[in-house]
Design an enzyme around this catalytic site. Sequence first.
Site, PDB file in Angstrom:
ATOM      1  N   LYS A  64       0.836  -1.192   0.000  1.00  0.00           N
ATOM      2  CA  LYS A  64       0.000   0.000   0.000  1.00  0.00           C
ATOM      3  C   LYS A  64       0.879   1.253   0.000  1.00  0.00           C
ATOM      4  O   LYS A  64       1.873   1.320   0.740  1.00  0.00           O
ATOM      5  CB  LYS A  64      -0.924  -0.017   1.222  1.00  0.00           C
ATOM      6  CG  LYS A  64      -1.980   1.072   1.223  1.00  0.00           C
ATOM      7  CD  LYS A  64      -3.001   0.863   2.332  1.00  0.00           C
ATOM      8  CE  LYS A  64      -4.078   1.942   2.291  1.00  0.00           C
ATOM      9  NZ  LYS A  64      -5.131   1.723   3.305  1.00  0.00           N
TER      10      LYS A  64
ATOM     11  N   SER B 249      -9.587   2.607   1.562  1.00  0.00           N
ATOM     12  CA  SER B 249      -8.455   3.234   0.920  1.00  0.00           C
ATOM     13  C   SER B 249      -7.478   2.235   0.296  1.00  0.00           C
ATOM     14  O   SER B 249      -6.570   2.628  -0.443  1.00  0.00           O
ATOM     15  CB  SER B 249      -7.704   4.104   1.945  1.00  0.00           C
ATOM     16  OG  SER B 249      -7.212   3.323   3.022  1.00  0.00           O
TER      17      SER B 249
ATOM     18  N   SER C 292     -11.175   0.445   5.368  1.00  0.00           N
ATOM     19  CA  SER C 292     -10.261   0.494   4.235  1.00  0.00           C
ATOM     20  C   SER C 292      -9.671  -0.839   3.809  1.00  0.00           C
ATOM     21  O   SER C 292      -9.077  -0.933   2.739  1.00  0.00           O
ATOM     22  CB  SER C 292      -9.124   1.479   4.526  1.00  0.00           C
ATOM     23  OG  SER C 292      -9.605   2.798   4.552  1.00  0.00           O
TER      24      SER C 292
END
Length: 477
Positions: free
Chosen positions: A81, A156, A180
């Site tokens: 990420k 996210s 997320s």
Amino acid sequence: MPSDICYTPAVELARLLRARELSAVEVTQAHLDRIEMLNPHVNAIVTVTAEQALDRARAADALLTSGGPIGPLHGIPMAHKDTHETAGIRTTHGSPLYAHHIPDRDELIIERIKAAGAITLGKTNVPEFAAGSHTFNTVFGATRNPYDLGRSAGGSSGGAAAALACGLHALADGSDMGGSLRNPASFCNVVGLRPSPGRVPTWPNPTAWATMAVQGPMARTVSDVALLLSVMAGPDPRSPIARSEPGAGFAPPLGRELRGLRVAWSVDLDGTIPVERAVRDVIEPAVHVFDELGAYVSPDCPDLSDAEQVFRTLRAWQFAANLGPLLTQHDSLKASLVRNIEIGLALRGPDIAAAELAHTALFHRMREFFDRYDIFVLPVSQVPPFPIDLEYPAEVDGEAVADYLAWMRSAYLISATGCPALSVPAGFTPDGLPVGLQIVGPHGADRLVLEVGHAFEQATRHGEVRPPLRAGVRPAR
């Protein structure tokens, strides 16, 4: 293109690599080829480190040949990420303020993944500073949903989820404050776990005692999520809330009988949240799977009446604490992020005290609820994947949405409880859009949540439905 390699579960890849039936170079090259062909359609992996990955793959093969010690993720390709600091690799946090940022060290979660032998392919797309559950930013643009390129991949950790759905990497790391890890998993028909706070320790972390944001695993199967959690989890003296249990206890296999399991379920939290009909029509039949597996299923839900106050107050406080110094550069930040920081900076001592008191009361209500039940199930998201050109849905089931958070209450109200929660594929809308089931367990019961999710997954096999996106072919928008 060897899509069979790219969709092989990580647990099986690990076995094939150890048995030398596949080489790490072969596996890595297959994923890099797939990234080259498919990533331009979805924009999931935003920085690709092909040369570094192949160098590491060659080293992994050499180590295996020499009989050296190998870790549980030896030779398995991953992307990280873009909010997770990775040494020597651009880490932008989805913000123009960090567009050229190259860290000089790995944060703890990346340390552990690399030490376990995983091969880094690059970084996955995020919304700016991971704020919001739709992945877009001014550095790289938006990530598209592989099941419909005109739809959001969630966020996210949206880049991570979309890449998994396309077979661009075998495992993914992410983080979850308001959903997320769970929401993008639901939107992209993969599996995401929000672990119990402290299960995956974070370092460095300027607000190390805070529990609303956690890091965790994402994959295409529950067993693969368990494999990655077994690497991520475990104590670390640099985290004051790190749990003491070693990570190895979460490794597969996950076989468990559900006969006699006490399951509570609610589609709309006893009428307190709106849920789109398309989501209801998937979740309500999915719940009956637990009946068929021998569980005792009852319509019921915990009292989450103060969870909204808890989540919004403590989230805003954490945004102010971590991102407040950036507000002087607000012309470069998206408006919703600026607003959240400003809300946090405006909080007073009594506001935070009230939230902490409510947080404690919520903990005890959940503890008492799980005296009566083993598991609680509900939708991950209140809506199916929405059009990509929206920042967030304007309404849910006819009710207007107040801001960019309000459409995902089914996820963030659970965040406030501190309970582990798993998103597992539950089916599809008539338009072919994925819908995820959220499986919530008592505090610290991460293994139970994984075992129940695995049983549901094996009974339904929804996660085996691949997106129509393939080399040279793009689904209609």
